[in-house]
Design a protein around this motif. Structure first.
Motif, PDB file in Angstrom:
ATOM      1  N   SER A   2       0.784  -1.190  -0.019  1.00  0.00           N
ATOM      2  CA  SER A   2      -0.058   0.000   0.168  1.00  0.00           C
ATOM      3  C   SER A   2       0.893   1.257   0.099  1.00  0.00           C
ATOM      4  N   ARG A   3       0.247   2.370  -0.108  1.00  0.00           N
ATOM      5  CA  ARG A   3       0.872   3.563  -0.216  1.00  0.00           C
ATOM      6  C   ARG A   3       1.575   3.869   1.219  1.00  0.00           C
ATOM      7  N   LYS A   4       0.757   3.585   2.062  1.00  0.00           N
ATOM      8  CA  LYS A   4       1.221   3.687   3.708  1.00  0.00           C
ATOM      9  C   LYS A   4       2.492   2.713   3.799  1.00  0.00           C
ATOM     10  N   ALA A   5       2.431   1.804   3.263  1.00  0.00           N
ATOM     11  CA  ALA A   5       3.497   0.921   3.409  1.00  0.00           C
ATOM     12  C   ALA A   5       4.923   1.374   2.839  1.00  0.00           C
ATOM     13  N   LEU A   6       4.602   1.888   1.652  1.00  0.00           N
ATOM     14  CA  LEU A   6       5.703   2.633   0.630  1.00  0.00           C
ATOM     15  C   LEU A   6       6.326   3.862   1.494  1.00  0.00           C
ATOM     16  N   ASP A   7       5.441   4.630   2.085  1.00  0.00           N
ATOM     17  CA  ASP A   7       5.839   5.530   3.149  1.00  0.00           C
ATOM     18  C   ASP A   7       6.953   5.183   3.969  1.00  0.00           C
ATOM     19  N   ASP A   8       6.603   4.080   4.761  1.00  0.00           N
ATOM     20  CA  ASP A   8       7.409   3.589   5.666  1.00  0.00           C
ATOM     21  C   ASP A   8       7.867   2.406   5.706  1.00  0.00           C
ATOM     22  N   PRO A   9       8.637   1.937   4.600  1.00  0.00           N
ATOM     23  CA  PRO A   9       9.024   0.563   4.380  1.00  0.00           C
ATOM     24  C   PRO A   9       9.531  -0.037   5.449  1.00  0.00           C
ATOM     25  N   GLN A  10       8.849  -1.127   5.986  1.00  0.00           N
ATOM     26  CA  GLN A  10       9.458  -2.139   6.934  1.00  0.00           C
ATOM     27  C   GLN A  10       9.895  -3.503   6.461  1.00  0.00           C
ATOM     28  N   GLY A  11      11.357  -3.765   6.384  1.00  0.00           N
ATOM     29  CA  GLY A  11      11.787  -4.974   6.177  1.00  0.00           C
ATOM     30  C   GLY A  11      11.781  -5.081   4.546  1.00  0.00           C
ATOM     31  N   PHE A  12      11.973  -3.998   3.872  1.00  0.00           N
ATOM     32  CA  PHE A  12      12.286  -4.166   2.176  1.00  0.00           C
ATOM     33  C   PHE A  12      12.318  -2.633   1.989  1.00  0.00           C
ATOM     34  N   PHE A  13      12.950  -2.559   0.809  1.00  0.00           N
ATOM     35  CA  PHE A  13      13.347  -1.285   0.203  1.00  0.00           C
ATOM     36  C   PHE A  13      12.953  -1.347  -1.251  1.00  0.00           C
ATOM     37  N   TYR A  14      12.829  -0.433  -1.986  1.00  0.00           N
ATOM     38  CA  TYR A  14      12.540  -0.439  -3.527  1.00  0.00           C
ATOM     39  C   TYR A  14      13.554   0.507  -4.094  1.00  0.00           C
ATOM     40  N   PRO A  15      13.673   0.548  -5.450  1.00  0.00           N
ATOM     41  CA  PRO A  15      14.649   1.305  -6.409  1.00  0.00           C
ATOM     42  C   PRO A  15      14.621   2.867  -6.022  1.00  0.00           C
ATOM     43  N   PRO A  16      15.590   3.436  -6.309  1.00  0.00           N
ATOM     44  CA  PRO A  16      15.666   4.993  -6.044  1.00  0.00           C
ATOM     45  C   PRO A  16      15.174   5.627  -7.048  1.00  0.00           C
ATOM     46  N   LYS A  17      14.779   6.902  -6.971  1.00  0.00           N
ATOM     47  CA  LYS A  17      14.042   7.598  -8.035  1.00  0.00           C
ATOM     48  C   LYS A  17      15.073   8.029  -9.305  1.00  0.00           C
ATOM     49  N   PHE A  18      16.179   7.540  -9.323  1.00  0.00           N
ATOM     50  CA  PHE A  18      16.916   7.481 -10.349  1.00  0.00           C
ATOM     51  C   PHE A  18      16.559   6.543 -11.615  1.00  0.00           C
ATOM     52  N   SER A  19      16.100   5.568 -11.028  1.00  0.00           N
ATOM     53  CA  SER A  19      15.617   4.483 -11.989  1.00  0.00           C
ATOM     54  C   SER A  19      14.113   4.729 -12.358  1.00  0.00           C
ATOM     55  N   LEU A  20      13.646   4.258 -13.602  1.00  0.00           N
ATOM     56  CA  LEU A  20      12.278   4.346 -14.034  1.00  0.00           C
ATOM     57  C   LEU A  20      11.237   3.711 -13.035  1.00  0.00           C
ATOM     58  N   SER A  21      11.710   2.438 -12.500  1.00  0.00           N
ATOM     59  CA  SER A  21      10.879   1.501 -11.687  1.00  0.00           C
ATOM     60  C   SER A  21      10.850   2.459 -10.254  1.00  0.00           C
ATOM     61  N   GLY A  22      11.563   3.313  -9.922  1.00  0.00           N
ATOM     62  CA  GLY A  22      11.515   4.163  -8.849  1.00  0.00           C
ATOM     63  C   GLY A  22      10.542   5.218  -8.826  1.00  0.00           C
ATOM     64  N   GLN A  23      10.701   5.603 -10.242  1.00  0.00           N
ATOM     65  CA  GLN A  23       9.836   7.029 -10.695  1.00  0.00           C
ATOM     66  C   GLN A  23       8.313   6.511 -10.537  1.00  0.00           C
ATOM     67  N   LEU A  24       8.021   5.222 -11.180  1.00  0.00           N
ATOM     68  CA  LEU A  24       6.502   4.661 -11.232  1.00  0.00           C
ATOM     69  C   LEU A  24       6.293   4.513  -9.894  1.00  0.00           C
ATOM     70  N   ILE A  25       7.083   4.020  -8.966  1.00  0.00           N
ATOM     71  CA  ILE A  25       6.572   3.811  -7.652  1.00  0.00           C
ATOM     72  C   ILE A  25       6.101   5.085  -6.763  1.00  0.00           C
ATOM     73  N   ARG A  26       7.142   6.039  -7.053  1.00  0.00           N
ATOM     74  CA  ARG A  26       6.728   7.252  -6.501  1.00  0.00           C
ATOM     75  C   ARG A  26       5.551   7.892  -7.013  1.00  0.00           C
ATOM     76  N   MET A  27       5.318   7.779  -8.418  1.00  0.00           N
ATOM     77  CA  MET A  27       4.138   8.394  -9.068  1.00  0.00           C
ATOM     78  C   MET A  27       2.979   7.804  -8.379  1.00  0.00           C
ATOM     79  N   PHE A  28       2.987   6.489  -8.342  1.00  0.00           N
ATOM     80  CA  PHE A  28       1.738   5.998  -7.483  1.00  0.00           C
ATOM     81  C   PHE A  28       1.451   6.522  -5.938  1.00  0.00           C
ATOM     82  N   MET A  29       2.666   6.653  -5.429  1.00  0.00           N
ATOM     83  CA  MET A  29       2.499   7.170  -4.028  1.00  0.00           C
ATOM     84  C   MET A  29       1.849   8.685  -4.115  1.00  0.00           C
ATOM     85  N   ARG A  30       2.208   9.169  -5.202  1.00  0.00           N
ATOM     86  CA  ARG A  30       1.534  10.358  -5.032  1.00  0.00           C
ATOM     87  C   ARG A  30       0.075  10.598  -5.814  1.00  0.00           C
ATOM     88  N   GLY A  31      -0.144   9.431  -6.115  1.00  0.00           N
ATOM     89  CA  GLY A  31      -1.620   9.198  -6.851  1.00  0.00           C
ATOM     90  C   GLY A  31      -1.486   9.772  -8.132  1.00  0.00           C
TER      91      GLY A  31
END
Ligand SMILES: [Zn+2]
Length: 343
Positions: free
Chosen positions: A312-341
Motif C-alpha cells: 500500500s501507499r502507507k507501507a511505501l511511505d514507511d517501508p519495513q523489512g524491504f526497500f525499493y529502487p531509488p528515483k534515479f531509475s524508472l521503476s523508482g519513478q513509477l512507484i513514487r508516482m503511484f505514491m503521489r496518486g
C-alpha cells in the motif's frame, strides 16, 4: 533481465591513476573544461511525456552526412573520452562531465579506437571517443589532471540530467561500435560511417545501425496496492515492479500482458503508457506502463521471481523489512508516482 536498473549503489567505481594517488585528494583540474550544467539531477534519463522531447543536446543529424561542415566545427569542438565503457567525470567538487578541447584531445585521438559525433551543445560540436582499454593511457597528463573514469550507473544520480543524456549517448554509441566490428551477414570487417551512426561492411557494403532494445516495466495496481517482487539477483530485501524485454514480432501492449502473466500469473486491464527511460547498459530503452490487475491472486513462476507482495501507499511511505529502487531509475519513478496518486 540483465540491464534492469539496480538500486542502492553506494558510489561509483573510481579509477585512480598513479599521479592522482600520489597527489592525494587536493587535486584541482586546471586546464580542462566541463559541460555547462551543474547541480543535482532531478529526472536523469527519464522522459517528461508532456514536454517537447528536445533536450540541451542538439543531435544535429543533418551534419552526420556533411563531413566538410563537420570538419569546420572541429575547431573549438569538445571531446568526451570513454575508457572501458566508463565516462570521465571531474573528481573534485560536484561531479560534472569532463570535456577536452581539440588541443587536449589531439594526442588521445591519435590512439582512440572509435570516435563519434554526439551533436551540438550551445553551438559547440561534441565528439566522444573510446580510449584503448589498457592502463597506460591513463598516464596521459590531461586525463590524470581532469578527473576519474566512472560507471554511469553509479555516478549518474549525482549528475545534472542533461549531462547524463550526453554521457549516456556517448557510452551507448561507443559500446555499440566496440561490439559491431564485424558484419552479421558475411563476417567481413565493418567501418564507421556517418560520423559514427552507421557501420558499413567492407566486404558486402551492408549497413548496420545502432540498436536499442525495448523493455517494458509494469506497475500493477489492485485496490490501492501495487505488486512488488524480487529477483534472486537483487540485493537482500529489495523489491521492484515487474520488467521484461519485448520479443520480436510483439507489440508493447502484448509484451506487457505476456510478461505480467508469465511472471505473476496475473491478468491485467486498463494498461496505459506512463514514461520512458534510456538505459544504455548496454542498449535498453525502458518503457513504463501502469495497469490494473483483475484480481490479486498472483502465482510466481519461481525462476525469474522468488517473492512478491502487494504494498500500500502507507507501507511505501514507511517501508519495513524491504526497500525499493531509488528515483534515479524508472521503476523508482513509477512507484513514487503511484505514491503521489499520479498513476
Ligand atoms: Zn558483410
Amino acid at each position: 533481465m540483465d540491464e534492469q536498473p539496480s538500486a542502492r549503489r553506494k558510489c561509483a567505481t573510481t579509477i585512480r591513476t598513479k599521479s592522482q594517488v600520489t597527489r592525494g585528494s587536493g587535486l584541482e583540474p586546471r586546464r580542462v573544461g566541463y559541460l555547462p550544467w551543474g547541480g543535482q539531477a532531478t529526472l536523469p534519463l527519464v522522459s517528461e511525456p508532456l514536454e517537447p522531447t528536445a533536450g540541451a543536446l542538439d543531435r544535429a543529424a543533418h551534419l552526420r552526412t556533411q563531413p566538410a561542415e563537420l570538419e569546420k566545427l572541429r575547431k573549438g569542438a569538445g571531446y568526451l573520452p570513454v575508457w572501458r565503457h566508463r565516462n570521465l567525470v571531474r573528481s573534485s567538487g560536484s561531479p560534472v562531465p569532463v570535456v577536452l578541447d581539440d588541443r587536449e584531445a589531439a594526442p588521445l585521438r591519435e590512439v582512440a579506437d572509435d570516435e563519434v559525433f554526439l551533436g551540438l551543445v550551445d553551438g559547440r560540436a561534441l565528439f566522444a571517443m573510446t580510449l584503448p582499454g589498457h592502463d597506460e593511457v591513463l598516464s596521459e597528463s590531461v586525463l590524470a589532471e581532469a578527473g576519474t573514469f566512472n560507471d554511469l550507473r553509479g555516478v549518474g544520480p549525482l549528475l545534472e540530467g542533461r549531462s547524463v543524456d550526453v554521457l549516456a549517448s556517448a557510452r551507448g554509441l561507443l559500446y555499440w561500435h566496440r561490439h559491431h566490428g564485424y558484419c552479421g551477414s558475411c563476417g567481413g570487417e565493418t567501418r564507421s560511417g556517418e560520423a559514427g551512426y552507421v557501420r558499413i561492411c567492407r566486404e558486402c557494403d551492408r549497413r548496420h545501425f545502432p540498436r536499442t532494445d525495448p523493455a517494458i516495466m509494469a506497475l500493477i495496481e489492485h485496490e490501492g496496492r501495487i505488486l512488488l517482487a524480487r529477483q534472486p539477483r537483487f540485493p537482500p530485501q529489495m523489491f521492484s515492479i515487474l520488467a521484461g524485454f519485448v520479443e520480436p514480432g510483439e507489440s508493447l501492449e502484448q509484451a506487457v500482458h505476456r510478461e505480467v502473466l508469465e511472471e505473476s500469473g496475473l491478468e491485467v486491464e486498463k494498461v496505459r503508457y506512463v514514461r520512458s527511460q534510456s538505459w544504455p547498459f548496454p542498449s535498453s530503452l525502458m518503457l513504463g506502463f501502469a495497469m490494473t490487475a483483475k484480481n490479486d491472486a498472483y502465482e510466481l513462476d519461481g525462476e525469474e521471481l522468488e517473492e512478491a507482495r502487494w504494498v500500500s501507499r502507507k507501507a511505501l511511505d514507511d517501508p519495513q523489512g524491504f526497500f525499493y529502487p531509488p528515483k534515479f531509475s524508472l521503476s523508482g519513478q513509477l512507484i513514487r508516482m503511484f505514491m503521489r496518486g499520479e498513476v
